[in-house]
Design an enzyme around this catalytic site. Structure first.
Site, PDB file in Angstrom:
ATOM      1  CG  HIS A  54      -2.121  -0.925   1.014  1.00  0.00           C
ATOM      2  ND1 HIS A  54      -2.878  -1.397   2.062  1.00  0.00           N
ATOM      3  CD2 HIS A  54      -2.660  -1.462  -0.117  1.00  0.00           C
ATOM      4  CE1 HIS A  54      -3.843  -2.180   1.587  1.00  0.00           C
ATOM      5  NE2 HIS A  54      -3.723  -2.239   0.280  1.00  0.00           N
ATOM      6  CG  ASP A  56      -0.970   3.785   3.940  1.00  0.00           C
ATOM      7  OD1 ASP A  56      -1.014   2.801   3.167  1.00  0.00           O
ATOM      8  OD2 ASP A  56      -1.486   3.766   5.077  1.00  0.00           O
ATOM      9  CG  HIS A  57       2.191   0.728   4.875  1.00  0.00           C
ATOM     10  ND1 HIS A  57       2.437   0.299   6.163  1.00  0.00           N
ATOM     11  CD2 HIS A  57       0.902   1.123   4.855  1.00  0.00           C
ATOM     12  CE1 HIS A  57       1.332   0.429   6.883  1.00  0.00           C
ATOM     13  NE2 HIS A  57       0.378   0.930   6.107  1.00  0.00           N
ATOM     14  CG  ASP A 127      -1.839  -1.139   7.390  1.00  0.00           C
ATOM     15  OD1 ASP A 127      -1.174  -0.623   8.309  1.00  0.00           O
ATOM     16  OD2 ASP A 127      -2.156  -0.526   6.354  1.00  0.00           O
TER      17      ASP A 127
HETATM   18 ZN   LIG Z   1      -2.386  -1.267   4.215  1.00  0.00          ZN
END
Ligand SMILES: [Zn+2]
Length: 253
Positions: A54, A56-57, A127
């Site tokens: 993802h 945001d990572h 996550d």
């Molecule tokens: Zn994620």
């Protein structure tokens, strides 16, 4: 070795491991706050680690890798730009610059190829396992997530849980709806609410604490099963069905 949270976006944490000379970034969704941390501390970036694909990572990973010419480690079964060392379950490696050894677990559910990196009393679980919660199932099934959470739960109880977001207080509000009688949860809420009031992160927790208070790793506990069955208005046959019910309940909470 010390570890620092670098906040990014609204509620992400980029974890910075450092030994006074070198630093390693875990899940850098944004390069700018990492560069700012490195400028402020005078540390050199020696590696980047990523748990899943993802943005945001991993959004900051290409810029950091290009600027620092450092190796990058991430999931073997996911596609992300500039990942050069691909890790899957059973892989162990020495983290460049800071010399600690980490192992790898495959923990699909939130994404299909999500990995956890563990060692030195820590686990970086992105996550998948959150403090008092768990990630949404974007690419996996409840069966996979239950299995992944069980793998994490088998790490030593004093393992510090470094997840990717500051979600603890909202997760605790949901956990209270599932287990209103859990006294450990009430104590955790008081402690973590005070931390947030002081502007401190509530992450990391420990695995032992998650096993006592996080409904998503307590799907075999009588009170959690009863709450899930009440919410579903039917009997639930096994912990996977209990998990699926409370995950759906949380999504609408
Ligand atoms: Zn994620």
């Amino acid at each position: 070795m010390r570890i620092h949270p670098v906040p990014a976006f609204k509620d992400n944490y980029i974890w910075m491991l450092e030994d006074g000379r070198n630093a390693v970034a875990v899940d850098p969704g944004d390069a700018a706050p990492v560069e700012e941390f490195l400028r402020r501390t005078g540390l050199k970036l020696a590696a980047v680690l990523a748990t899943h694909h993802h943005a945001d990572h991993v959004g900051g990973l290409p810029a950091l890798a290009q600027h620092w010419k450092c190796p990058t480690f991430g999931p073997a079964r996911e596609v992300a730009a500039h990942l050069d060392r691909r890790l899957a379950e059973g892989d162990r490696f020495t983290v460049p610059g800071i010399g600690i050894e980490l192992g790898t677990l495959d923990i699909p559910g939130h994404t299909a190829g999500h990995i956890a990196l563990f060692g030195d009393g820590m686990v970086f679980c992105g996550d998948t396992l959150f403090t008092c919660g768990c990630g949404r199932l974007f690419e996996g099934t409840p069966e996979q997530m239950v299995d992944s959470l069980a793998k994490l739960a088998r790490l030593p109880g004093d393992t510090r849980v470094y997840c990717g977001h500051e979600y603890t207080l909202s997760n605790i509000r949901f956990a209270e709806a599932v287990e209103p009688g859990n006294r450990k949860l009430a104590a955790r809420k008081a402690r973590d609410a005070a931390k947030r009031e002081r502007g401190e992160p509530t992450v990391p927790s420990t695995l032992a604490e998650e096993l006592e208070t996080n409904p998503f790793v307590r799907c075999g506990e009588r009170e959690v099963v009863a709450a899930a069955e009440m919410h579903a208005a039917r009997k639930l046959a096994n912990p996977v069905d209990v998990f699926a019910e409370i995950r759906a309940w949380k999504n609408a909470f």
